[in-house]
Structures are given as structure tokens and as C-alpha cells.
Design an enzyme around this catalytic site. Structure first.
Site, PDB file in Angstrom:
ATOM      1  N   TYR A 143       0.606  -1.406  -0.002  1.00 51.45           N
ATOM      2  CA  TYR A 143      -0.026   0.149   0.060  1.00 51.45           C
ATOM      3  C   TYR A 143       0.838   1.216   0.065  1.00 51.45           C
ATOM      4  O   TYR A 143       0.397   2.162  -0.439  1.00 51.45           O
ATOM      5  CB  TYR A 143      -0.863   0.139   1.262  1.00 51.45           C
ATOM      6  CG  TYR A 143      -2.178  -0.455   1.076  1.00 51.45           C
ATOM      7  CD1 TYR A 143      -2.530  -2.096   0.730  1.00 51.45           C
ATOM      8  CD2 TYR A 143      -3.529   0.034   1.386  1.00 51.45           C
ATOM      9  CE1 TYR A 143      -3.534  -2.588   0.618  1.00 51.45           C
ATOM     10  CE2 TYR A 143      -4.628  -0.650   1.025  1.00 51.45           C
ATOM     11  CZ  TYR A 143      -4.684  -1.905   0.870  1.00 51.45           C
ATOM     12  OH  TYR A 143      -5.968  -2.438   0.573  1.00 51.45           O
ATOM     13  N   LYS A 194       3.380 -15.144   1.887  1.00 54.83           N
ATOM     14  CA  LYS A 194       3.513 -15.961   0.635  1.00 54.83           C
ATOM     15  C   LYS A 194       5.038 -16.188   0.713  1.00 54.83           C
ATOM     16  O   LYS A 194       5.739 -15.841  -0.594  1.00 54.83           O
ATOM     17  CB  LYS A 194       3.108 -15.039  -0.149  1.00 54.83           C
ATOM     18  CG  LYS A 194       2.858 -15.863  -1.955  1.00 54.83           C
ATOM     19  CD  LYS A 194       1.916 -16.792  -1.949  1.00 54.83           C
ATOM     20  CE  LYS A 194       1.886 -17.568  -3.051  1.00 54.83           C
ATOM     21  NZ  LYS A 194       1.282 -18.779  -3.371  1.00 54.83           N
ATOM     22  N   ASP A 226      -2.956 -18.313   0.008  1.00 53.88           N
ATOM     23  CA  ASP A 226      -3.701 -18.806  -0.576  1.00 53.88           C
ATOM     24  C   ASP A 226      -4.590 -19.743  -0.011  1.00 53.88           C
ATOM     25  O   ASP A 226      -5.792 -20.151   0.235  1.00 53.88           O
ATOM     26  CB  ASP A 226      -3.127 -19.445  -1.904  1.00 53.88           C
ATOM     27  CG  ASP A 226      -1.764 -20.225  -1.966  1.00 53.88           C
ATOM     28  OD1 ASP A 226      -1.312 -20.191  -0.688  1.00 53.88           O
ATOM     29  OD2 ASP A 226      -1.412 -20.960  -2.902  1.00 53.88           O
ATOM     30  N   ASP A 250      -6.294  -7.138   4.120  1.00 54.41           N
ATOM     31  CA  ASP A 250      -7.346  -6.402   3.285  1.00 54.41           C
ATOM     32  C   ASP A 250      -8.195  -7.601   2.848  1.00 54.41           C
ATOM     33  O   ASP A 250      -9.366  -7.448   3.159  1.00 54.41           O
ATOM     34  CB  ASP A 250      -6.754  -5.564   2.148  1.00 54.41           C
ATOM     35  CG  ASP A 250      -8.036  -4.772   1.515  1.00 54.41           C
ATOM     36  OD1 ASP A 250      -8.915  -4.336   2.262  1.00 54.41           O
ATOM     37  OD2 ASP A 250      -7.885  -4.808   0.159  1.00 54.41           O
ATOM     38  N   ASP A 254     -11.782  -9.230   4.718  1.00 55.69           N
ATOM     39  CA  ASP A 254     -13.303  -9.427   3.962  1.00 55.69           C
ATOM     40  C   ASP A 254     -13.904 -10.885   3.957  1.00 55.69           C
ATOM     41  O   ASP A 254     -14.898 -10.996   4.164  1.00 55.69           O
ATOM     42  CB  ASP A 254     -13.264  -8.959   2.835  1.00 55.69           C
ATOM     43  CG  ASP A 254     -13.403  -7.402   2.479  1.00 55.69           C
ATOM     44  OD1 ASP A 254     -13.133  -6.658   3.500  1.00 55.69           O
ATOM     45  OD2 ASP A 254     -13.903  -7.094   1.515  1.00 55.69           O
TER      46      ASP A 254
HETATM   47  C1  IPM Z   1     -10.384  -1.469   3.966  1.00 53.16           C
HETATM   48  C2  IPM Z   1     -10.628  -0.825   2.709  1.00 53.16           C
HETATM   49  C3  IPM Z   1      -9.554   0.172   2.545  1.00 53.16           C
HETATM   50  C4  IPM Z   1      -8.318  -0.599   2.219  1.00 53.16           C
HETATM   51  C5  IPM Z   1      -9.918   0.902   1.146  1.00 53.16           C
HETATM   52  C6  IPM Z   1     -11.015   1.936   1.229  1.00 53.16           C
HETATM   53  C7  IPM Z   1      -8.680   2.007   0.748  1.00 53.16           C
HETATM   54  O1  IPM Z   1     -10.878  -1.897   1.844  1.00 53.16           O
HETATM   55  O2  IPM Z   1     -10.248  -0.752   5.073  1.00 53.16           O
HETATM   56  O3  IPM Z   1     -10.239  -2.596   4.013  1.00 53.16           O
HETATM   57  O4  IPM Z   1      -7.869  -1.124   1.272  1.00 53.16           O
HETATM   58  O5  IPM Z   1      -7.408  -0.631   3.259  1.00 53.16           O
HETATM   59 MG    MG Z   2     -10.871  -3.641   2.645  1.00 56.60          MG
END
Ligand code: IPM
Ligand code: MG
Length: 362
Positions: A143, A194, A226, A250, A254
Site C-alpha cells: 500500500y 507468501k 492462498d 485487506d 473481508d
Molecule cells: C479497508 C478498505 C480500504 C483498504 C480502502 C477503502 C482503501 O478496503 O479498510 O479494508 O484497502 O484498506
Molecule cells: Mg478492505
């Protein structure tokens, strides 16, 4: 004696202001119960900041955050600003806030609420009892790595570049947070990398393995990313605490969030070595339902609880909020995103009012 705290509120975009209003009301009530006094100051970030002053993170906002005891953020972004160049995107404001406050540690719990088991797309026996904490590195890795950009090669072709890089110091500080987090939970830490392909991941694995000797009470394991993604949906109950780099975190956070089936329920904490942390829901700004009083404010309310627990060290107040959310679900109240047959669907504001009744019944 009453403890006073200065809290910066960043309602942001979309459903942000609606869910923030609920969280603030809850904090005021819990403050009365627990003898805590909150001074709230609101500032601009994301799309609303772009519209008002032409930048996603005004200097004034960052300074107010730096001077406060904690920052409560709702959500940023929306279709309207998606077309802007990268430096003018709402997301750039969020990344600037993380970097500006040096919030290298991102804690993202994914916990199943027993009342919401049906909301998950996975079978109940797979997700029963899931309680995972993802510790994501937040201010390094791909990032923020340099070089980055789109450059022209000698032959005139465009070439996009990002760099995944970690120093030992960056790895060590997130590792310490992760080991300490695992110690306070069930004592299991899985580091995700990884290392079979990436040198940066090999260094990550070597450092984590080295530091494990300082935490003999934590059982450490390693997975390639993975495989970790696969294991998370195959058998999530095997995980307690996960630690990983910015990009992998990230993605995996999710997946972990979706195990619970209700991303509208999940809070997060972003912490630095010192200074204020930022506390925000995992979900986004949901522009499609903004302003309709349909949003689920519970992730925002639970983010306020995380702020009390991890930012202000007021665990009793945090527990009071968490218990009220549990009772609300137990009583069958839901927002549209988590409804199921036999439950009562309420709007965002009514969920807040019901929570306050529950808190006041104590
Ligand atoms: C998160 C989001 C952010 C990230 C974006 C909105 C920049 O996906 O907080 O997970 O990638 O960190
Ligand atoms: Mg995110």
C-alpha cells in the site's frame, strides 16, 4: 471522578452520518452510566471533504484527530468521487489518516452472533462458534511501498509498479501486537504470508518465528495466503488470531467478515504505538441506501465499544454496549440486511432508540 475524553467524529459519506448519530447517542448514555464525559468534535473526511474544501483529508481534520483521545470514523466514498484522480479519491484520505496517525496495527474481529447464524452463506456447523481476530499491518507493505506509479519504458510502453516492502522494525512491531493479542485470547496465532514466492514474506516469516521465543505461551503456525483463504472458508473454527501484511489482511479480513454473514455488524480498531486510534466499521458507505434510515448502525455502535476498550481503556463501558447489542438481537430486532423470518425489522434510528431503552433498563 468523571473522566473526560475528546473524541473526533468523522461521519464521512453515504450512510456515515446516520450511523454515527446513533453511536454518539449510545456513547452519551453509556457515559452517564459509567461517569465518562465525552467532548465530541466533528471534522470532514472523504467525499464530503472533497466537496467542501477540495481535498479528501484536510490538514485541519488530521490536526484535530492528532489532538484528540480517539477518533470515531463512519465510512467514506461513493460513486460520485470514483472518477477522480487517485490523489483526490476518498480512499486516499483514509490512507492519509492511517499514515498521519501512524496506525500500523489494524484489529478486525470476526465473531459469529449466534442469533445471526442464518445470515451466513456457510453451513451452521462450519461457522458455529467462529471467533477470529485478524491483525492486519496497516501502514506498510504494498500500500505504501516505493517505487510506485505508472512509468514509460524505453520502448514507450506504460508499466505500472507497486512495491511490497517491509523492514524488520515494521514486521516486529506488528508481530508484538499480534502475539499480545493472541495471549489475551485463546493463545493461538497464525501468521499468513507468501514465503514460498516472495522474499519480503520470507523475512516476515523469519522475524515472526524468531519473536515467537518471547511468547512461549502462544502457539504459532504459518500459512501461505492462498491456503489461508481456503482454510478460512473450509474450517474457520481452527483460527484464533491471524497476523498478516497490509494487502493480504485487506483480502482475508473481508473473507473473515463474510463468514459472519453480516458485514453490517463488524467493527475495527486501528492503533499506533501511542496517540489516538481510529475506530470504524468494516463496511463501506453504502450510498445506495444513504439517507433512507435503513442502514444497520450496529457495526458503528460496536466500533464505539472498541474505542472504549482499546482506545480509552474503559472495558466496563465497552462491555455494556456489547451486551446491549446482544440483548437487542436476542429480542429479535434487526435491520433489513440481517433480517430473517420471525424477526422485527427496524430503521437505523429506531435501532438506536431501542438500544438506549435496553441500556437504561440496565
Ligand atoms: C479497508 C478498505 C480500504 C483498504 C480502502 C477503502 C482503501 O478496503 O479498510 O479494508 O484497502 O484498506
Ligand atoms: Mg478492505
Amino acid at each position: 471522578m468523571t473522566q473526560s475524553y475528546q473524541i473526533t467524529l468523522l461521519p464521512g459519506d453515504g450512510i456515515g452520518p446516520e450511523i454515527m448519530a446513533v453511536a454518539v447517542d449510545i456513547l452519551k448514555v453509556v457515559g452517564q452510566h459509567q461517569d465518562l464525559d465525552f467532548e465530541f468534535k466533528e471534522a470532514l473526511i472523504g467525499g464530503v471533504a472533497l466537496d467542501a474544501v477540495g481535498e479528501p483529508l484536510p490538514q485541519e481534520t488530521l490536526e484535530l484527530c492528532q489532538q484528540s483521545d480517539a477518533v470515531l470514523l463512519a465510512a467514506i466514498g461513493g460513486y460520485k468521487w470514483d472518477v477522480l484522480p487517485r490523489h483526490l479519491r476518498p480512499e486516499t484520505g483514509l490512507l492519509g489518516l492511517r499514515a498521519g496517525l501512524k496506525l500500523f496495527a489494524n484489529l478486525r474481529p470476526a465473531q459469529i452472533f449466534p442469533q445471526l447464524m442464518d445470515a451466513s452463506s456457510l453451513k451452521p456447523e462450519v461457522i458455529k462458534g467462529v471467533d477470529i481476530m485478524v491483525v492486519r499491518e496497516l501502514t506498510g507493505g504494498i500500500y505504501f511501498g516505493e517505487p510506485r506509479g505508472v512509468f514509460s519504458t524505453e520502448s514507450g510502453e506504460q508499466r505500472g509498479v507497486n512495491t511490497m516492502a517491509y523492514t524488520v522494525a515494521e514486521i516486529d512491531r506488528i508481530a508484538h501486537v499480534a502475539f499480545a493479542t493472541a495471549q489475551k485470547r485463546r493463545g493461538k496465532l497464525c501468521s499468513v504470508d507468501k514465503a514460498n514466492v516472495l522474499e519480503v514474506s520470507q523475512l516476515w516469516r523469519d522475524r515472526i518465528t524468531h519473536l515467537a521465543t518471547e511468547y512461549p505461551d502462544v502457539e504459532l503456525s504459518h500459512l501461505y495466503v492462498d491456503n489461508a483463504a481456503m482454510q478460512l472458508v473450509r474450517c474457520p473454527q481452527q483460527f484464533d488470531t491471524l497476523v498478516t501484511s497490509n494487502l493480504f489482511g485487506d483480502i482475508l479480513s473481508d473473507i473473515a467478515a463474510m463468514l459472519t454473514g453480516s458485514i453490517g455488524m463488524l467493527p475495527s480498531a486501528s492503533l499506533g504505538a501511542k496517540g489516538p486510534g481510529v475506530f470504524e466499521p468494516v463496511h463501506g458507505s453504502a450510498p445506495d441506501i444513504a439517507g433512507q434510515d435503513q442502514a444497520n448502525p450496529l457495526a458503528q455502535v460496536l466500533s464505539a465499544a472498541m474505542m472504549l476498550r482499546y482506545g480509552l481503556h474503559q472495558p466496563a463501558a465497552a462491555s455494556q454496549i456489547e451486551a446491549a447489542v446482544f440483548t437487542l438481537l436476542e429480542q429479535g430486532y434487526r435491520t433489513g440486511d440481517i433480517q430473517s423470518p420471525g424477526t422485527t425489522v427496524l430503521g437505523c434510528r429506531a435501532i438506536g432508540e431501542t438500544l438506549i431503552q435496553i441500556l437504561n433498563q440496565g
